[in-house]
Design an enzyme around this catalytic site. Sequence first.
Site, PDB file in Angstrom:
ATOM      1  N   ASP A 134       0.838  -1.200   0.000  1.00  0.00           N
ATOM      2  CA  ASP A 134       0.000   0.000   0.000  1.00  0.00           C
ATOM      3  C   ASP A 134       0.877   1.256   0.000  1.00  0.00           C
ATOM      4  O   ASP A 134       2.039   1.201   0.421  1.00  0.00           O
ATOM      5  CB  ASP A 134      -0.894   0.021   1.246  1.00  0.00           C
ATOM      6  CG  ASP A 134      -1.859  -1.148   1.257  1.00  0.00           C
ATOM      7  OD1 ASP A 134      -2.162  -1.687   0.184  1.00  0.00           O
ATOM      8  OD2 ASP A 134      -2.297  -1.527   2.364  1.00  0.00           O
TER       9      ASP A 134
HETATM   10  N1  URA Z   1      -1.248  -6.113   3.644  1.00  0.00           N
HETATM   11  C1  URA Z   1      -1.767  -4.858   3.724  1.00  0.00           C
HETATM   12  O1  URA Z   1      -2.815  -4.650   4.313  1.00  0.00           O
HETATM   13  N2  URA Z   1      -1.091  -3.867   3.129  1.00  0.00           N
HETATM   14  C2  URA Z   1       0.096  -4.038   2.487  1.00  0.00           C
HETATM   15  O2  URA Z   1       0.681  -3.079   1.980  1.00  0.00           O
HETATM   16  C3  URA Z   1       0.619  -5.346   2.428  1.00  0.00           C
HETATM   17  C4  URA Z   1      -0.078  -6.367   3.014  1.00  0.00           C
END
Ligand code: URA
Length: 232
Positions: A102
């Site tokens: 993310d």
């Molecule tokens: N899980 C998440 O919620 N976000 C990420 O960036 C990676 C794994």
Amino acid sequence: MRLDKYLANSGVGTRSEVKTLVKKKLIKVNGEVVKSSSISVDENKDVITFKDEPVIYKEFYYVLLNKPKGYVSAVEDNLHPPVTDLVSEFAFANLFPVGRLDIDTTGTLLLTNDGDLCHKLLAPKYHVDKTYYVTTDTEISQTLVKKFKEGIILDGELTLPGDLVILDSHHAELTIHQGKFHQVKRMFQHFGLKVLELDRKTFAFLDSRGLAIGEHRELRDEEIRALKALVE
Ligand code: URA
């Protein structure tokens, strides 16, 4: 393959830049100055040099990035800078991220132009491990260890067992073996906890130790071999 492709794929310059280098007599094949950038070369036999330094041809590149916040795991985006901006010296190789973190997640992210390996590393059947360091808004209950191990329903499917190690009241390490959208945040959210900070410590056996946030390095040959062996 064409000489200009060989040199462009090796990061010497774009095809038009290579043309200029040829005009300047800076490119040699087997010791002879070449007159045209469109001649054919054999990447397995011919010795190609730029300013008398050998240029080693590589088809695929593997780059490990310690991703900072604020970058999207994509090759382009209208709103935010893509992670590929952080590895711009490999622009000639058209790298893409292996999976996604993310925009507000930091940590270990592999980029490559090896589509086949990328596909396999992300394929559910190989269950490549990813370990995340998680900071939560509320206390992490010991009961979550068992709950995550049993799996929870996300997108109508039971997740694979997750290994949760609680470090203190608001910090834990979670290892998961698949990669559903926002998986870690949603697993905690399922039990009413908000993930405030998420840092991926490892992807398979790779970690970003030694890389400051935003820094990257190419994988070593033995790391590339070991990654390929994981998904054979
Ligand atoms: N899980 C998440 O919620 N976000 C990420 O960036 C990676 C794994």
